[in-house]
Scaffold this motif. Sequence first.
Motif, mmCIF file in Angstrom:
data_model
loop_
_atom_site.group_PDB
_atom_site.id
_atom_site.type_symbol
_atom_site.label_atom_id
_atom_site.label_comp_id
_atom_site.label_asym_id
_atom_site.label_seq_id
_atom_site.Cartn_x
_atom_site.Cartn_y
_atom_site.Cartn_z
ATOM 1 N N SER A 190 6.438 4.448 -5.207
ATOM 2 C CA SER A 190 6.964 3.220 -4.603
ATOM 3 C C SER A 190 8.301 3.463 -3.914
ATOM 4 N N ASP A 194 8.936 2.881 0.025
ATOM 5 C CA ASP A 194 9.938 1.889 0.439
ATOM 6 C C ASP A 194 10.920 2.484 1.440
ATOM 7 N N GLU A 198 11.372 1.591 5.425
ATOM 8 C CA GLU A 198 12.687 1.109 5.842
ATOM 9 C C GLU A 198 13.221 1.901 7.032
ATOM 10 N N THR A 219 5.012 -2.467 1.530
ATOM 11 C CA THR A 219 6.405 -2.572 1.093
ATOM 12 C C THR A 219 7.042 -3.797 1.764
#
Length: 298
Positions: A190, A194, A198, A219
């Motif tokens: 995860s 993420d 981003e 996400t």
Amino acid sequence: MAKHPAQKKRRVEVVVISDVHLGTYGCHAKELLAYLKSIKPKTLILNGDIIDIWQFSKNYWPAAHMQVVRHLLSLMSKGIKVYYITGNHDEMLRRFAGMKLGSLQIQNKVVLELSNGQKAWVFHGDVFDVTMQHSKWLARLGAVGYDTLILLNRLVNYGCQKLNRPRMSFSKSVKNRVKSAVKFINNFESTCADLAAENGYDYVVCGHIHQPEIREMETFNGKVTYLNSGDWVENLTALEYNAGKWSLYQHSLALAQMELADNTEEEGDSAEELHGLLTNHQLFENLLAEFNQLKLRA
């Protein structure tokens, strides 16, 4: 001995392997060599923990381990682009990050521009391991314990093979049953996904946890595909990219056994000769000295 007919090498745009752990008892160097000889990659990414410098011992460096190193060098000599991304077990090489030598680049991470126009963020993954950040001695102790467990597992599986019983994996059993291990793997995946989303990457490619995977993840910043190349200790896996798609390659032990007779004949050196070479010339000391010289010249 009659040789098997030569098989045509598969062309692959990008190949990612990680966690080979050359220099340890658990490494399946012969199987890896058979796989590498079966492909013709445009780009090869060695995503960390290729040589296990943590546990390296001059008393254990079989011929097959040296043959893998020599084959990798032969790929570089042919102009195949090779990225060596540093991991925790070969962190000694991090001081040489950014160095280029022919078609070889040593990096801590790489952003790969793929043929479909998308971007893959590639790094080993130990940066997200809390044990590595705060208790390195514990991580090293765990590495020794893991290698011992793998060695014991191989002995048990040898007996299972003789008795025509299915193979077992002690470490996979532990990972699947211990809640903290399952939680760590989920958190690792995860976190990687993420950060990749981003930063606008389409794929994030890791190693480190010895858990092969290709999975699209949702996400807060959008979808991203998480990939893990697994390892060459338990899973014998690699990631391959072709025609805009990633796939997970699982090496067949049966196929490897058919191919390895020729591999051994081609390479030539005995384990005793290689052991003597390593002892007399102090492989890693000389290797690091050579890197230092190259860095000064650059």
